[in-house]
Design a protein around this motif. Structure first.
Motif, mmCIF file in Angstrom:
data_model
loop_
_atom_site.group_PDB
_atom_site.id
_atom_site.type_symbol
_atom_site.label_atom_id
_atom_site.label_comp_id
_atom_site.label_asym_id
_atom_site.label_seq_id
_atom_site.Cartn_x
_atom_site.Cartn_y
_atom_site.Cartn_z
ATOM 1 N N GLY A 1 1.569 3.596 -0.447
ATOM 2 C CA GLY A 1 0.750 2.969 0.454
ATOM 3 C C GLY A 1 -0.344 4.038 1.056
ATOM 4 N N VAL A 2 -1.382 3.619 1.684
ATOM 5 C CA VAL A 2 -2.367 4.290 2.575
ATOM 6 C C VAL A 2 -2.477 3.449 3.756
ATOM 7 C CG1 VAL A 2 -4.692 5.244 2.593
ATOM 8 C CG2 VAL A 2 -3.238 5.177 0.597
ATOM 9 N N MET A 3 -2.531 4.145 4.989
ATOM 10 C CA MET A 3 -2.750 3.296 5.949
ATOM 11 C C MET A 3 -4.463 3.192 6.308
ATOM 12 S SD MET A 3 -1.722 2.224 9.093
ATOM 13 C CE MET A 3 0.133 2.528 9.037
ATOM 14 N N THR A 4 -4.879 1.844 6.764
ATOM 15 C CA THR A 4 -6.140 1.625 7.058
ATOM 16 C C THR A 4 -6.033 1.055 8.516
ATOM 17 O OG1 THR A 4 -6.075 -0.679 6.449
ATOM 18 C CG2 THR A 4 -6.620 1.139 4.602
ATOM 19 N N GLU A 5 -7.394 1.551 9.127
ATOM 20 C CA GLU A 5 -7.345 0.851 10.401
ATOM 21 C C GLU A 5 -7.509 -0.578 10.522
ATOM 22 O OE1 GLU A 5 -11.029 2.729 12.030
ATOM 23 O OE2 GLU A 5 -10.124 4.750 11.966
ATOM 24 N N GLU A 6 -8.171 -1.342 9.773
ATOM 25 C CA GLU A 6 -8.453 -2.727 9.679
ATOM 26 C C GLU A 6 -7.171 -3.414 9.207
ATOM 27 O OE1 GLU A 6 -12.210 -0.527 8.744
ATOM 28 O OE2 GLU A 6 -10.210 -0.598 7.814
ATOM 29 N N VAL A 7 -6.618 -3.092 8.394
ATOM 30 C CA VAL A 7 -5.367 -4.155 7.699
ATOM 31 C C VAL A 7 -4.220 -3.518 7.737
ATOM 32 C CG1 VAL A 7 -6.765 -5.598 6.537
ATOM 33 C CG2 VAL A 7 -5.999 -3.551 5.319
ATOM 34 N N GLY A 8 -3.793 -2.021 8.100
ATOM 35 C CA GLY A 8 -2.606 -1.407 7.982
ATOM 36 C C GLY A 8 -2.366 -1.067 6.399
ATOM 37 N N VAL A 9 -1.245 -0.866 6.241
ATOM 38 C CA VAL A 9 -0.931 -0.079 4.817
ATOM 39 C C VAL A 9 -1.454 -1.112 3.718
ATOM 40 C CG1 VAL A 9 0.816 0.743 3.458
ATOM 41 C CG2 VAL A 9 0.999 1.293 5.840
ATOM 42 N N ILE A 10 -2.206 -0.438 2.494
ATOM 43 C CA ILE A 10 -2.219 -0.958 1.421
ATOM 44 C C ILE A 10 -1.542 -0.283 0.377
ATOM 45 C CG2 ILE A 10 -4.352 -2.434 2.424
ATOM 46 C CD1 ILE A 10 -5.970 -0.211 1.075
#
Length: 58
Positions: A13-22
């Motif tokens: 996974g990769v952490m994003t600001e909008e939805v968390g981990v994808i």
């Protein structure tokens, strides 16, 4: 501004600001701005909206 786009598989996974981990098959676009900073945009492969990574300003 120079842009490079690549597709990769994020198994942890990769952490994003909008939805968390994808995770899964993702498309990453990296752009070098005039001031030397980098902007990273991330999305799932296909018709998804672009997301920002947590460290988008370097």
């Amino acid at each position: 501004m120079n842009e490079i786009t690549s597709i990769f598989k994020a198994t942890h996974g990769v952490m994003t600001e909008e939805v968390g981990v994808i995770s899964g098959e993702l498309e990453l676009t990296t752009a070098c701005q005039e001031d030397g900073s980098l902007t990273l945009h991330l999305t799932y492969v296909g018709p998804w909206p672009w997301l920002f990574t947590s460290g988008r300003i370097c």
